[in-house]
Design a protein around this motif. Structure first.
Motif, PDB file in Angstrom:
ATOM      1  N   ASP A   1     -22.571  17.051 107.700  1.00  0.00           N
ATOM      2  CA  ASP A   1     -22.032  16.097 108.674  1.00  0.00           C
ATOM      3  C   ASP A   1     -22.961  15.951 109.872  1.00  0.00           C
ATOM      4  OD1 ASP A   1     -19.813  15.643 107.118  1.00  0.00           O
ATOM      5  OD2 ASP A   1     -18.581  17.148 108.125  1.00  0.00           O
ATOM      6  N   GLU A   2     -23.466  17.072 110.361  1.00  0.00           N
ATOM      7  CA  GLU A   2     -24.361  17.034 111.523  1.00  0.00           C
ATOM      8  C   GLU A   2     -25.629  16.244 111.220  1.00  0.00           C
ATOM      9  OE1 GLU A   2     -27.148  20.189 113.994  1.00  0.00           O
ATOM     10  OE2 GLU A   2     -25.368  20.934 112.955  1.00  0.00           O
ATOM     11  N   GLY A   3     -26.233  16.517 110.055  1.00  0.00           N
ATOM     12  CA  GLY A   3     -27.489  15.850 109.718  1.00  0.00           C
ATOM     13  C   GLY A   3     -27.326  14.359 109.453  1.00  0.00           C
ATOM     14  N   LEU A   4     -26.227  13.988 108.785  1.00  0.00           N
ATOM     15  CA  LEU A   4     -26.052  12.581 108.424  1.00  0.00           C
ATOM     16  C   LEU A   4     -25.506  11.744 109.573  1.00  0.00           C
ATOM     17  CD1 LEU A   4     -24.723  12.836 104.758  1.00  0.00           C
ATOM     18  CD2 LEU A   4     -27.071  12.654 105.596  1.00  0.00           C
ATOM     19  N   GLN A   5     -24.705  12.353 110.449  1.00  0.00           N
ATOM     20  CA  GLN A   5     -24.193  11.608 111.602  1.00  0.00           C
ATOM     21  C   GLN A   5     -25.330  11.179 112.523  1.00  0.00           C
ATOM     22  OE1 GLN A   5     -21.178  14.065 113.391  1.00  0.00           O
ATOM     23  NE2 GLN A   5     -19.678  13.638 111.775  1.00  0.00           N
ATOM     24  N   LYS A   6     -26.314  12.036 112.671  1.00  0.00           N
ATOM     25  CA  LYS A   6     -27.463  11.682 113.505  1.00  0.00           C
ATOM     26  C   LYS A   6     -28.182  10.455 112.952  1.00  0.00           C
ATOM     27  CE  LYS A   6     -28.462  16.349 115.209  1.00  0.00           C
ATOM     28  NZ  LYS A   6     -29.443  17.480 115.184  1.00  0.00           N
ATOM     29  N   ALA A   7     -28.167  10.321 111.622  1.00  0.00           N
ATOM     30  CA  ALA A   7     -28.848   9.194 110.988  1.00  0.00           C
ATOM     31  C   ALA A   7     -27.923   7.995 110.798  1.00  0.00           C
ATOM     32  CB  ALA A   7     -29.408   9.628 109.637  1.00  0.00           C
ATOM     33  N   GLY A   8     -26.652   8.126 111.219  1.00  0.00           N
ATOM     34  CA  GLY A   8     -25.705   7.028 111.073  1.00  0.00           C
ATOM     35  C   GLY A   8     -25.332   6.746 109.635  1.00  0.00           C
ATOM     36  N   LEU A   9     -25.265   7.801 108.809  1.00  0.00           N
ATOM     37  CA  LEU A   9     -24.985   7.629 107.385  1.00  0.00           C
ATOM     38  C   LEU A   9     -23.669   8.273 106.993  1.00  0.00           C
ATOM     39  CD1 LEU A   9     -28.528   8.447 105.984  1.00  0.00           C
ATOM     40  CD2 LEU A   9     -27.379   6.240 105.745  1.00  0.00           C
ATOM     41  N   ARG A  10     -23.002   7.678 105.991  1.00  0.00           N
ATOM     42  CA  ARG A  10     -21.850   8.295 105.351  1.00  0.00           C
ATOM     43  C   ARG A  10     -22.288   8.777 103.966  1.00  0.00           C
ATOM     44  NH1 ARG A  10     -19.665   3.308 106.712  1.00  0.00           N
ATOM     45  NH2 ARG A  10     -19.464   2.822 104.487  1.00  0.00           N
ATOM     46  N   ILE A  11     -21.453   9.620 103.362  1.00  0.00           N
ATOM     47  CA  ILE A  11     -21.762  10.109 102.020  1.00  0.00           C
ATOM     48  C   ILE A  11     -20.493  10.097 101.200  1.00  0.00           C
ATOM     49  CG2 ILE A  11     -21.446  12.538 102.707  1.00  0.00           C
ATOM     50  CD1 ILE A  11     -23.682  13.234 100.682  1.00  0.00           C
ATOM     51  N   SER A  12     -20.572   9.629  99.961  1.00  0.00           N
ATOM     52  CA  SER A  12     -19.388   9.561  99.103  1.00  0.00           C
ATOM     53  C   SER A  12     -18.941  10.975  98.740  1.00  0.00           C
ATOM     54  CB  SER A  12     -19.707   8.780  97.829  1.00  0.00           C
ATOM     55  OG  SER A  12     -20.580   9.527  96.995  1.00  0.00           O
ATOM     56  N   PRO A  13     -17.644  11.169  98.441  1.00  0.00           N
ATOM     57  CA  PRO A  13     -17.151  12.513  98.080  1.00  0.00           C
ATOM     58  C   PRO A  13     -17.895  13.125  96.898  1.00  0.00           C
ATOM     59  CG  PRO A  13     -15.314  11.038  98.528  1.00  0.00           C
ATOM     60  CD  PRO A  13     -16.554  10.187  98.514  1.00  0.00           C
TER      61      PRO A  13
ATOM     62  N   GLY B   1     -31.347   2.784 106.305  1.00  0.00           N
ATOM     63  CA  GLY B   1     -31.032   1.381 106.056  1.00  0.00           C
ATOM     64  C   GLY B   1     -29.785   1.187 105.222  1.00  0.00           C
ATOM     65  N   GLN B   2     -29.303   2.262 104.570  1.00  0.00           N
ATOM     66  CA  GLN B   2     -28.065   2.190 103.809  1.00  0.00           C
ATOM     67  C   GLN B   2     -26.894   2.579 104.705  1.00  0.00           C
ATOM     68  OE1 GLN B   2     -30.217   3.904  99.720  1.00  0.00           O
ATOM     69  NE2 GLN B   2     -28.162   4.571 100.269  1.00  0.00           N
ATOM     70  N   GLN B   3     -25.694   2.303 104.240  1.00  0.00           N
ATOM     71  CA  GLN B   3     -24.497   2.733 104.957  1.00  0.00           C
ATOM     72  C   GLN B   3     -23.917   4.004 104.362  1.00  0.00           C
ATOM     73  OE1 GLN B   3     -21.783  -0.592 105.000  1.00  0.00           O
ATOM     74  NE2 GLN B   3     -22.746  -1.482 106.812  1.00  0.00           N
ATOM     75  N   GLU B   4     -24.042   4.146 103.029  1.00  0.00           N
ATOM     76  CA  GLU B   4     -23.452   5.300 102.356  1.00  0.00           C
ATOM     77  C   GLU B   4     -24.408   5.861 101.316  1.00  0.00           C
ATOM     78  OE1 GLU B   4     -19.053   5.864 101.313  1.00  0.00           O
ATOM     79  OE2 GLU B   4     -19.932   5.262  99.393  1.00  0.00           O
ATOM     80  N   ILE B   5     -24.415   7.187 101.214  1.00  0.00           N
ATOM     81  CA  ILE B   5     -25.261   7.881 100.239  1.00  0.00           C
ATOM     82  C   ILE B   5     -24.466   8.067  98.947  1.00  0.00           C
ATOM     83  CG2 ILE B   5     -26.461  10.047  99.742  1.00  0.00           C
ATOM     84  CD1 ILE B   5     -26.898  10.332 102.766  1.00  0.00           C
ATOM     85  N   SER B   6     -25.074   7.745  97.821  1.00  0.00           N
ATOM     86  CA  SER B   6     -24.410   7.826  96.523  1.00  0.00           C
ATOM     87  C   SER B   6     -24.902   9.035  95.731  1.00  0.00           C
ATOM     88  CB  SER B   6     -24.694   6.560  95.722  1.00  0.00           C
ATOM     89  OG  SER B   6     -26.079   6.498  95.384  1.00  0.00           O
ATOM     90  N   VAL B   7     -24.229   9.287  94.602  1.00  0.00           N
ATOM     91  CA  VAL B   7     -24.644  10.366  93.699  1.00  0.00           C
ATOM     92  C   VAL B   7     -26.073  10.141  93.224  1.00  0.00           C
ATOM     93  CG1 VAL B   7     -24.246  11.373  91.421  1.00  0.00           C
ATOM     94  CG2 VAL B   7     -22.317  10.937  92.933  1.00  0.00           C
ATOM     95  N   GLU B   8     -26.420   8.894  92.916  1.00  0.00           N
ATOM     96  CA  GLU B   8     -27.767   8.594  92.434  1.00  0.00           C
ATOM     97  C   GLU B   8     -28.816   8.944  93.476  1.00  0.00           C
ATOM     98  OE1 GLU B   8     -25.153   6.575  92.182  1.00  0.00           O
ATOM     99  OE2 GLU B   8     -24.880   6.909  90.015  1.00  0.00           O
ATOM    100  N   ASP B   9     -28.514   8.701  94.755  1.00  0.00           N
ATOM    101  CA  ASP B   9     -29.453   9.049  95.825  1.00  0.00           C
ATOM    102  C   ASP B   9     -29.691  10.551  95.861  1.00  0.00           C
ATOM    103  OD1 ASP B   9     -29.650   6.393  96.726  1.00  0.00           O
ATOM    104  OD2 ASP B   9     -27.861   6.604  97.960  1.00  0.00           O
ATOM    105  N   VAL B  10     -28.609  11.328  95.747  1.00  0.00           N
ATOM    106  CA  VAL B  10     -28.729  12.788  95.796  1.00  0.00           C
ATOM    107  C   VAL B  10     -29.511  13.298  94.595  1.00  0.00           C
ATOM    108  CG1 VAL B  10     -27.462  14.967  95.837  1.00  0.00           C
ATOM    109  CG2 VAL B  10     -26.590  13.005  97.112  1.00  0.00           C
ATOM    110  N   ARG B  11     -29.207  12.769  93.416  1.00  0.00           N
ATOM    111  CA  ARG B  11     -29.917  13.204  92.205  1.00  0.00           C
ATOM    112  C   ARG B  11     -31.414  12.943  92.309  1.00  0.00           C
ATOM    113  NH1 ARG B  11     -27.391  14.810  87.724  1.00  0.00           N
ATOM    114  NH2 ARG B  11     -25.143  14.516  87.521  1.00  0.00           N
TER     115      ARG B  11
END
Length: 313
Positions: free
Chosen positions: A121-133, A163-173
């Motif tokens: 949460d700390e790392g992604l909030q700084k970048a203005g990103l959300r992440i799917s469950p 540049g994205q709004q939400e991080i997906s499973v594919e991004d993490v993989r």
């Protein structure tokens, strides 16, 4: 530990790049007779106080004696910061710090699930990103061994998804550092579910990518051991495979649950024990004959895949 020590040093108010105010020592140097005492009791000519920072401490007996002496007669203008490994309760250094009124022993544990969530949460909030469950679960499964490494992986992921709004499973993989472990889980699922052709294809791709076959054997052994625990719950409490998987701790990643349920239905406790023994034997042979490691691993896993396929008939 390194992160907390850095925070403590920063809050001392001293310039950490000033060699006259902040003395950084390796444990081996500090363990030299009287070295820590000398540094701690040296009067600074250029600042009101000093920080003596010792890293890499293990079981140095001499260092423990110096620390006990400093606790008994603490210096008035010097702070002592010690970074030690996993010290037992009987360690002289730990006992001295815990019993002394002018010292404190601060345990540093590996991040648990809540701690990893906070890092994400700390790392992604700084970048203005959300992440799917689902993406969060996959990311958490590959973090936690080292906090600095975890921060690095999260920062790398945030940069990749700028540049994205939400991080997906594919991004993490695509970005996760432990890609070989993810591949290994897929291979293990194919083995334990009896998908022989899929196993052969995935294992060949794993090896051709320059990965070690031992990774797959180790992953298979871990999965077998986890399944033994779940299978015991099924037999003891009368749980179906789906309920046992749902209650597993740590939780089974959502995309693998169906595979684990299928494997649990096919593999009895006796079969799991035999499979574990076979894998241990294979691991030993790969160590004794490294040149044959790939073939040994393939034959062992292939035999397990065929065994599972037979149980499905």
């Amino acid at each position: 530990m390194s992160e907390r020590a850095g925070l403590f040093a920063k809050r001392s108010g001293l310039p950490l790049d000033d060699p006259f105010s902040v003395i950084k020592l390796d444990a081996a140097d500090a363990d030299q007779e009287g070295r820590l005492l000398d540094e701690a009791r040296t009067v600074s000519m250029f600042s009101e106080k000093r920080l003596v920072w010792v890293r890499g401490i293990g079981s140095q007996a001499g260092l423990a004696k110096d620390v006990a002496a400093l606790i008994a007669e603490p210096p008035t203008d010097t702070l002592i910061l010690l970074e030690a490994g996993d010290l037992k309760k009987t360690s002289p250094l730990r006992k001295a710090a815990e019993e002394g009124r002018s010292a404190m022993a601060l345990p540093c544990y590996a991040d648990d699930a809540r701690g990893i969530d906070s890092l994400i949460d700390e790392g992604l909030q700084k970048a203005g990103l959300r992440i799917s469950p689902e993406a969060r679960q996959l990311l958490k499964a590959n973090l936690g061994g080292d906090r600095l490494a975890s921060r690095g992986e999260i920062g790398k992921l945030a940069l990749f998804c700028t540049g994205q709004q939400e991080i997906s499973v594919e991004d993490v993989r695509e970005l996760i550092g432990d890609v070989s472990a993810l591949n290994a889980d897929e291979i293990v699922d194919a083995v334990l579910c009896g998908r022989v052709a899929e196993f052969d294809r995935l294992f060949s791709r794993h090896i051709s990518g320059g990965n070690h076959s031992f990774v797959v054997l180790a992953a298979a052994l871990r999965q077998i051991q986890s399944m033994q625990i779940l299978r015991e719950q099924m037999e003891r409490d009368g749980k179906p495979a789906s309920a046992a998987v749902a209650s597993a701790r740590p939780p089974v990643f959502f995309s693998r649950r169906r595979n684990v349920e299928t494997a649990l239905q096919r593999w009895s406790q006796t079969m799991l024990q035999a499979a574990g023994d076979r894998l241990l034997g294979a691991i030993l042979r790969t160590r004794q004959q490294p040149a044959l490691a790939n073939e040994t691993s393939r034959q062992t896993l292939f035999a397990l895949a065929i065994e599972s396929a037979r149980q499905a008939r």
